[in-house]
Design a protein around this motif. Structure first.
Motif, PDB file in Angstrom:
ATOM      1  N   LEU A 190       0.859  -1.181   0.000  1.00 32.49           N
ATOM      2  CA  LEU A 190       0.000   0.000   0.000  1.00 32.49           C
ATOM      3  C   LEU A 190       0.899   1.236   0.000  1.00 32.49           C
ATOM      4  O   LEU A 190       1.836   1.323   0.793  1.00 32.49           O
ATOM      5  CB  LEU A 190      -0.899   0.023   1.240  1.00 32.49           C
ATOM      6  CG  LEU A 190      -1.712  -1.252   1.508  1.00 32.49           C
ATOM      7  CD1 LEU A 190      -2.445  -1.135   2.844  1.00 32.49           C
ATOM      8  CD2 LEU A 190      -2.687  -1.522   0.373  1.00 32.49           C
ATOM      9  N   GLY A 191       0.614   2.194  -0.862  1.00 32.78           N
ATOM     10  CA  GLY A 191       1.479   3.362  -0.967  1.00 32.78           C
ATOM     11  C   GLY A 191       0.733   4.658  -0.758  1.00 32.78           C
ATOM     12  O   GLY A 191      -0.478   4.744  -0.969  1.00 32.78           O
ATOM     13  N   VAL A 192       1.481   5.672  -0.310  1.00 36.18           N
ATOM     14  CA  VAL A 192       0.926   7.016  -0.186  1.00 36.18           C
ATOM     15  C   VAL A 192       1.684   7.927  -1.146  1.00 36.18           C
ATOM     16  O   VAL A 192       2.909   7.943  -1.173  1.00 36.18           O
ATOM     17  CB  VAL A 192       1.005   7.530   1.274  1.00 36.18           C
ATOM     18  CG1 VAL A 192       2.434   7.582   1.787  1.00 36.18           C
ATOM     19  CG2 VAL A 192       0.345   8.899   1.406  1.00 36.18           C
ATOM     20  N   ARG A 193       0.921   8.636  -1.962  1.00 36.15           N
ATOM     21  CA  ARG A 193       1.500   9.618  -2.884  1.00 36.15           C
ATOM     22  C   ARG A 193       0.851  10.965  -2.574  1.00 36.15           C
ATOM     23  O   ARG A 193      -0.347  11.141  -2.750  1.00 36.15           O
ATOM     24  CB  ARG A 193       1.261   9.238  -4.340  1.00 36.15           C
ATOM     25  CG  ARG A 193       1.865  10.242  -5.322  1.00 36.15           C
ATOM     26  CD  ARG A 193       1.589   9.876  -6.777  1.00 36.15           C
ATOM     27  NE  ARG A 193       2.470   8.799  -7.240  1.00 36.15           N
ATOM     28  CZ  ARG A 193       2.058   7.582  -7.568  1.00 36.15           C
ATOM     29  NH1 ARG A 193       0.776   7.270  -7.462  1.00 36.15           N
ATOM     30  NH2 ARG A 193       2.907   6.664  -7.991  1.00 36.15           N
ATOM     31  N   MET A 198       5.197  13.399  -4.438  1.00 31.93           N
ATOM     32  CA  MET A 198       6.266  12.749  -3.685  1.00 31.93           C
ATOM     33  C   MET A 198       5.783  11.427  -3.084  1.00 31.93           C
ATOM     34  O   MET A 198       4.700  11.356  -2.518  1.00 31.93           O
ATOM     35  CB  MET A 198       6.748  13.681  -2.572  1.00 31.93           C
ATOM     36  CG  MET A 198       8.008  13.188  -1.851  1.00 31.93           C
ATOM     37  SD  MET A 198       7.661  12.152  -0.391  1.00 31.93           S
ATOM     38  CE  MET A 198       7.032  13.378   0.738  1.00 31.93           C
ATOM     39  N   VAL A 199       6.593  10.382  -3.255  1.00 28.59           N
ATOM     40  CA  VAL A 199       6.333   9.067  -2.673  1.00 28.59           C
ATOM     41  C   VAL A 199       7.458   8.751  -1.700  1.00 28.59           C
ATOM     42  O   VAL A 199       8.615   8.614  -2.108  1.00 28.59           O
ATOM     43  CB  VAL A 199       6.264   7.974  -3.760  1.00 28.59           C
ATOM     44  CG1 VAL A 199       6.084   6.603  -3.113  1.00 28.59           C
ATOM     45  CG2 VAL A 199       5.141   8.264  -4.737  1.00 28.59           C
ATOM     46  N   SER A 224      -3.692   9.394  -1.066  1.00 28.40           N
ATOM     47  CA  SER A 224      -2.954  10.643  -0.865  1.00 28.40           C
ATOM     48  C   SER A 224      -2.959  11.090   0.587  1.00 28.40           C
ATOM     49  O   SER A 224      -2.372  12.118   0.912  1.00 28.40           O
ATOM     50  CB  SER A 224      -3.571  11.758  -1.726  1.00 28.40           C
ATOM     51  OG  SER A 224      -4.928  11.982  -1.352  1.00 28.40           O
ATOM     52  N   ASP A 225      -3.608  10.325   1.460  1.00 28.28           N
ATOM     53  CA  ASP A 225      -3.768  10.705   2.860  1.00 28.28           C
ATOM     54  C   ASP A 225      -3.265   9.579   3.760  1.00 28.28           C
ATOM     55  O   ASP A 225      -3.725   8.439   3.638  1.00 28.28           O
ATOM     56  CB  ASP A 225      -5.244  10.999   3.145  1.00 28.28           C
ATOM     57  CG  ASP A 225      -5.535  11.180   4.624  1.00 28.28           C
ATOM     58  OD1 ASP A 225      -4.652  11.697   5.336  1.00 28.28           O
ATOM     59  OD2 ASP A 225      -6.639  10.809   5.062  1.00 28.28           O
ATOM     60  N   PRO A 226      -2.311   9.856   4.675  1.00 29.71           N
ATOM     61  CA  PRO A 226      -1.792   8.795   5.555  1.00 29.71           C
ATOM     62  C   PRO A 226      -2.857   8.107   6.390  1.00 29.71           C
ATOM     63  O   PRO A 226      -2.750   6.909   6.667  1.00 29.71           O
ATOM     64  CB  PRO A 226      -0.785   9.544   6.443  1.00 29.71           C
ATOM     65  CG  PRO A 226      -0.363  10.716   5.630  1.00 29.71           C
ATOM     66  CD  PRO A 226      -1.576  11.124   4.843  1.00 29.71           C
ATOM     67  N   GLU A 227      -3.897   8.832   6.803  1.00 27.68           N
ATOM     68  CA  GLU A 227      -4.961   8.195   7.580  1.00 27.68           C
ATOM     69  C   GLU A 227      -5.693   7.139   6.761  1.00 27.68           C
ATOM     70  O   GLU A 227      -6.046   6.074   7.272  1.00 27.68           O
ATOM     71  CB  GLU A 227      -5.943   9.249   8.091  1.00 27.68           C
ATOM     72  CG  GLU A 227      -5.457   9.987   9.319  1.00 27.68           C
ATOM     73  CD  GLU A 227      -6.559  10.803   9.956  1.00 27.68           C
ATOM     74  OE1 GLU A 227      -6.705  10.731  11.184  1.00 27.68           O
ATOM     75  OE2 GLU A 227      -7.289  11.505   9.237  1.00 27.68           O
ATOM     76  N   SER A 228      -5.952   7.441   5.505  1.00 31.64           N
ATOM     77  CA  SER A 228      -6.607   6.469   4.630  1.00 31.64           C
ATOM     78  C   SER A 228      -5.732   5.246   4.422  1.00 31.64           C
ATOM     79  O   SER A 228      -6.229   4.119   4.291  1.00 31.64           O
ATOM     80  CB  SER A 228      -6.945   7.114   3.285  1.00 31.64           C
ATOM     81  OG  SER A 228      -7.799   8.221   3.451  1.00 31.64           O
ATOM     82  N   GLN A 241       3.730   1.537   4.993  1.00 33.28           N
ATOM     83  CA  GLN A 241       4.693   2.283   5.803  1.00 33.28           C
ATOM     84  C   GLN A 241       3.988   3.513   6.348  1.00 33.28           C
ATOM     85  O   GLN A 241       3.362   4.255   5.593  1.00 33.28           O
ATOM     86  CB  GLN A 241       5.895   2.710   4.967  1.00 33.28           C
ATOM     87  CG  GLN A 241       6.898   3.573   5.743  1.00 33.28           C
ATOM     88  CD  GLN A 241       8.118   3.934   4.908  1.00 33.28           C
ATOM     89  OE1 GLN A 241       9.134   3.252   4.947  1.00 33.28           O
ATOM     90  NE2 GLN A 241       8.023   5.018   4.163  1.00 33.28           N
ATOM     91  N   ALA A 242       4.093   3.714   7.664  1.00 38.29           N
ATOM     92  CA  ALA A 242       3.350   4.820   8.281  1.00 38.29           C
ATOM     93  C   ALA A 242       4.138   5.394   9.445  1.00 38.29           C
ATOM     94  O   ALA A 242       5.035   4.746  10.004  1.00 38.29           O
ATOM     95  CB  ALA A 242       1.982   4.341   8.765  1.00 38.29           C
ATOM     96  N   GLY A 243       3.791   6.622   9.822  1.00 40.27           N
ATOM     97  CA  GLY A 243       4.435   7.295  10.937  1.00 40.27           C
ATOM     98  C   GLY A 243       4.071   6.657  12.270  1.00 40.27           C
ATOM     99  O   GLY A 243       2.894   6.407  12.549  1.00 40.27           O
TER     100      GLY A 243
END
Length: 322
Positions: A190-193, A198-199, A224-228, A241-243
């Motif tokens: 799963l990716g966040v852009r 920026m990825v 595009s949203d870390p919460e999602s 990958q998440a904070g």
């Protein structure tokens, strides 16, 4: 002060993207706002906006003028606030720009206490993951994760922003637990852009303990949203990958588990609170800055040591660096 009405109308129109949006904030008609801006352009002998029936965009001259005009108006606002506040009580508007995940988790819960303590204070929070020009867009406080850049802003480090790899127990039961970074090729990632394109890379320590292996995630699902991203991971849709500050409650509850802990590099990014550099910080901004910093100091999830997380949070025991 002959330019004041025009300046206010110009700044709010640029911020809202239209005369209609500015009119709603200023309690004027769109025609009155348009007239104020036209008068200002005539006084300056410069076109500030390009106008069509559907769109309002800043000219190059307007973009350059916006930052200086916003700063001048903020200084005037601070001066008026300082001399008119009753009995030293903070008053006026404080605008905060913050990312969605951090704002919802750590900023919004504080607003009620601020409103109760300072009834003449107006706090406006913009939740957005895009980069912002704090001076040009008129923000008093910014909260962002990353590396400290020489931007002319005052920056206060709040906490580290370590990143970890996670997946749900349900996903791991179905697909197995990766033991090495190479195993990730056989998993759904799963990716966040972000809006900038920026990825964030995924970085791993080499087995020898010397050097780093950096990879761009070949993700099947993107948001595009870390919460999602966390919602997808918790639903068992893949590895993300998440904070660490955002994901700690889910790890603690066992709804997500750490992967490749000890091999995955947590990074050196931090969370910063920033505000425009001024000789004197207005009282209305200072009380909000102080309240935010005091609240963040008491948040345990902002001060976790990524190298010493509980073994119970890991899908497999962490591998020791060689």
């Amino acid at each position: 002060m002959k330019h004041l009405q025009g300046l206010v109308s110009f700044i709010e129109s640029a911020s809202g993207g239209s005369f209609t949006a500015a009119a709603a904030k200023l309690d004027l008609t769109p025609a009155a706002v348009s007239k104020n801006v036209m008068r200002l352009e005539q006084q300056l002998q410069v076109r500030l906006f390009n106008r069509t029936t559907r769109r309002l965009t800043l000219t190059e001259e307007g973009q350059a003028f916006l930052g200086k005009a916003s700063e001048a108006l903020r200084l005037l606002d601070a001066a008026v606030t300082e001399v008119t506040r009753a009995g030293g009580e903070p008053a006026g508007r404080v605008r905060i720009s913050v990312g969605l995940a951090f704002g919802r988790r750590f900023v919004l819960p504080l607003l009620g206490k601020l409103a109760q303590r300072y009834p003449r204070l107006q706090v406006e929070v913009s939740l957005d993951n895009r980069p912002v020009d704090m001076v040009g867009e008129g923000y008093d406080i910014g909260l962002r994760g990353g590396h400290l850049m020489d931007s002319g802003l005052v920056a206060r480090r709040i906490s580290p922003l370590s990143v970890v790899l996670v997946a749900s127990p349900a996903y791991l039961r179905r697909h197995g637990v990766p033991q090495t970074p190479e195993d990730l090729a056989g998993h759904r990632l799963l990716g966040v852009r972000f809006g900038t394109g920026m990825v964030p890379p995924w970085v791993f320590r080499k087995p020898s303990g010397r050097g780093r292996l950096e990879m761009q995630p070949q993700a099947q699902l993107w948001v595009s949203d870390p919460e999602s991203l966390l919602d997808l991971a918790e639903a068992g849709e893949g590895i993300a990958q998440a904070g660490l500050p955002y994901i700690a409650p889910l790890l603690r509850a066992g709804r997500l588990q750490l992967l490749l802990h000890g091999q995955h590099e947590v990074g050196d990014r931090s969370i910063f609170l920033c505000y425009p550099h001024r000789q004197f910080l207005s009282q209305r901004v200072r009380v909000v800055v102080d309240a935010l910093l005091a609240s963040f100091e008491k948040e345990p999830d902002l001060h976790l040591d990524a190298a010493a997380l509980p073994a119970a949070w890991c899908a497999t025991p962490p591998r020791q660096a060689g």
